[in-house]
Design a protein around this motif. Structure first.
Motif, PDB file in Angstrom:
ATOM      1  N   SER A 194       1.150   4.673   2.036  1.00  0.00           N
ATOM      2  CA  SER A 194       1.768   3.418   1.624  1.00  0.00           C
ATOM      3  C   SER A 194       2.698   2.915   2.718  1.00  0.00           C
ATOM      4  CB  SER A 194       2.567   3.622   0.329  1.00  0.00           C
ATOM      5  OG  SER A 194       3.369   2.496   0.050  1.00  0.00           O
ATOM      6  N   TRP A 249       5.392   1.702   2.134  1.00  0.00           N
ATOM      7  CA  TRP A 249       6.737   2.040   1.669  1.00  0.00           C
ATOM      8  C   TRP A 249       7.121   3.473   2.010  1.00  0.00           C
ATOM      9  CZ3 TRP A 249       8.961  -2.310   0.578  1.00  0.00           C
ATOM     10  CH2 TRP A 249       8.195  -3.367   0.080  1.00  0.00           C
ATOM     11  N   THR A 292       5.267 -12.150   5.060  1.00  0.00           N
ATOM     12  CA  THR A 292       4.797 -11.817   3.717  1.00  0.00           C
ATOM     13  C   THR A 292       4.637 -13.072   2.871  1.00  0.00           C
ATOM     14  OG1 THR A 292       5.910  -9.659   3.843  1.00  0.00           O
ATOM     15  CG2 THR A 292       5.284 -10.450   1.660  1.00  0.00           C
ATOM     16  N   ASP A 340      -1.052  -2.776   5.330  1.00  0.00           N
ATOM     17  CA  ASP A 340       0.397  -2.832   5.158  1.00  0.00           C
ATOM     18  C   ASP A 340       0.823  -4.210   4.654  1.00  0.00           C
ATOM     19  OD1 ASP A 340       0.588  -0.259   6.067  1.00  0.00           O
ATOM     20  OD2 ASP A 340       1.474  -0.764   8.004  1.00  0.00           O
ATOM     21  N   GLU A 371      -0.160  -4.855   1.049  1.00  0.00           N
ATOM     22  CA  GLU A 371       0.713  -4.110   0.151  1.00  0.00           C
ATOM     23  C   GLU A 371       2.073  -4.788   0.001  1.00  0.00           C
ATOM     24  OE1 GLU A 371       1.774   0.593  -0.661  1.00  0.00           O
ATOM     25  OE2 GLU A 371       0.982  -0.029   1.284  1.00  0.00           O
ATOM     26  N   LEU A 372       2.572  -5.351   1.082  1.00  0.00           N
ATOM     27  CA  LEU A 372       3.825  -6.106   1.020  1.00  0.00           C
ATOM     28  C   LEU A 372       3.659  -7.363   0.158  1.00  0.00           C
ATOM     29  CD1 LEU A 372       4.889  -5.837   4.761  1.00  0.00           C
ATOM     30  CD2 LEU A 372       6.067  -4.781   2.823  1.00  0.00           C
ATOM     31  N   ASP A 402       3.633  -6.459  -3.581  1.00  0.00           N
ATOM     32  CA  ASP A 402       4.954  -6.217  -4.163  1.00  0.00           C
ATOM     33  C   ASP A 402       5.771  -7.503  -4.237  1.00  0.00           C
ATOM     34  OD1 ASP A 402       6.672  -3.958  -5.161  1.00  0.00           O
ATOM     35  OD2 ASP A 402       8.036  -4.894  -3.724  1.00  0.00           O
ATOM     36  N   ASN A 429       1.216   1.201  -5.180  1.00  0.00           N
ATOM     37  CA  ASN A 429       2.161   0.312  -5.868  1.00  0.00           C
ATOM     38  C   ASN A 429       3.520   0.964  -6.101  1.00  0.00           C
ATOM     39  OD1 ASN A 429      -0.089  -1.329  -5.979  1.00  0.00           O
ATOM     40  ND2 ASN A 429      -0.537  -0.894  -8.118  1.00  0.00           N
ATOM     41  N   GLY A 456       6.255  -0.187  -4.236  1.00  0.00           N
ATOM     42  CA  GLY A 456       7.252  -1.096  -3.702  1.00  0.00           C
ATOM     43  C   GLY A 456       8.369  -1.297  -4.712  1.00  0.00           C
ATOM     44  N   SER A 507       7.396  -3.459  -7.831  1.00  0.00           N
ATOM     45  CA  SER A 507       6.422  -2.767  -8.680  1.00  0.00           C
ATOM     46  C   SER A 507       7.095  -1.649  -9.464  1.00  0.00           C
ATOM     47  CB  SER A 507       5.289  -2.196  -7.827  1.00  0.00           C
ATOM     48  OG  SER A 507       4.558  -3.216  -7.185  1.00  0.00           O
TER      49      SER A 507
END
Length: 260
Positions: free
Chosen positions: A12, A14, A38, A78, A81-82, A85, A136, A138, A141
Motif C-alpha cells: 500500500s 500508506w 490527487t 499509488d 490508491e490516493l 482514499d 484501503n 488510508g 477509509s
C-alpha cells in the motif's frame, strides 16, 4: 527470480517507509504537490473513467511532464490508491461519539452511513473496482471503517455476529451502488438519460422470445415496485432492502437474547 518476485509485490502507498514528498524546487511546476495531483486524478476518473486513466493523461491535465508526476508518486497504483482514499474523505459520517439514544440511534446512524456509501459509489463509478483491488488503509477509509464498527457494535448483536452484519449491510450497499453507478455511466456513454436507456434496454430485451417470457413473468413485480422514473425505482428498492436488513439485525438480536 524469487527476489524479483518479492520486489514486485505491492502492499500500500500508506505503508511507504520514506518521507512524503512535498513541492520540489529546481524548475518543477509551481504549486504542484501530491494533494493537487490527487485532486486532478479524481476529476479525470470522474470525467473519463478508470479504463482511460493514465499517468500521461494526468500529466497533460496538469500541464506538466509525466516525470514531474513521478516525483510525487512512484506508480500509477499509488496514485489510484490516493484517489480512492480522497473520495472516501467526501463521506459525511454520523457522530457516533454521543451516548444519546444508545439503544435505538444505531438504526438511524446505520441507514445514514449506508446512504452515504451508496451515494459515493454512484458519484464515482470507478471506486468499486479499486475498493476490491487495494487494502484501503488510508486515513479516510479507516475513519469510515471505524464508524461502521462503532455503529454495528451498538446493535446488541453478539460479538461473533458483528462482522457478518457489517458484511450483510455494506456488501449489499457496495453491490447496489456499483450497479446503479455503472448504469448511469453507461447511459451517459450512449448519450441517454437513465430513463431513456432503461426503456431502450427493455424494448430490446422483449424483442428476444426467450427473454420476453422472463420479462412477462416479472411484469407484475415491476408494476408493484412502483416509481415513475429509474431514480424513484432505485430509491424505493434501496430503502426497502435497507429496512429488511435492519429488521434482520433486530430479529437476530432478539434471538440471541440479553447480553451481559
Amino acid at each position: 527470480m524469487a527476489r524479483a518476485a518479492r520486489q514486485s509485490l505491492r502492499t500500500s502507498v500508506w505503508l511507504e517507509e520514506k518521507p512524503r514528498r512535498g513541492a520540489r524546487g529546481g524548475g518543477q511546476p509551481s504549486g504542484l504537490d501530491r494533494e493537487r495531483i490527487t485532486e486532478a486524478t479524481v476529476r479525470l476518473l470522474d470525467a473519463e473513467g478508470l479504463a482511460k486513466f493514465s499517468m500521461r493523461r494526468l500529466a497533460a491535465e496538469l500541464n506538466v511532464t509525466a516525470m514531474s508526476v513521478y516525483w510525487y508518486v512512484d506508480t500509477k497504483d499509488d496514485l489510484l490508491e490516493l484517489a480512492l482514499d480522497a473520495a472516501f474523505g467526501e463521506l459525511d459520517l454520523p457522530d457516533t461519539d454521543t451516548e444519546a439514544d444508545e439503544d435505538t440511534g444505531w438504526r438511524d446512524d446505520l441507514r445514514a452511513l449506508a446512504r452515504a456509501y451508496r451515494g459515493l459509489l454512484v458519484r464515482h463509478p470507478w471506486l468499486s473496482p479499486l475498493i476490491g483491488t487495494y487494502v484501503n488503509i488510508g486515513p479516510n477509509s479507516l475513519r469510515f471503517s471505524r464508524q461502521v464498527q462503532r455503529i454495528v457494535r451498538r446493535t446488541g448483536l453478539p460479538a461473533h455476529g458483528l462482522v457478518a452484519a457489517i458484511s450483510a449491510v455494506f456488501q449489499f450497499v457496495y453491490g447496489f451502488g456499483t450497479i446503479e453507478g455503472h448504469f448511469i455511466a453507461r447511459s451517459a456513454a450512449f448519450g441517454m438519460s437513465p430513463d431513456d436507456y432503461f426503456r431502450h434496454a427493455m424494448s430490446s430485451v422483449t424483442a428476444s422470445a426467450e427473454a420476453a417470457d422472463i420479462v412477462q413473468d416479472s411484469a407484475e413485480l415491476m408494476e408493484a415496485r412502483g416509481g415513475d422514473t429509474v431514480e424513484e425505482m432505485w430509491e424505493r428498492d434501496f430503502e426497502f432492502a435497507l429496512d429488511l436488513l435492519v429488521a434482520g439485525i433486530e430479529a437476530m438480536v432478539d434471538r440471541a437474547g440479553p447480553t451481559s
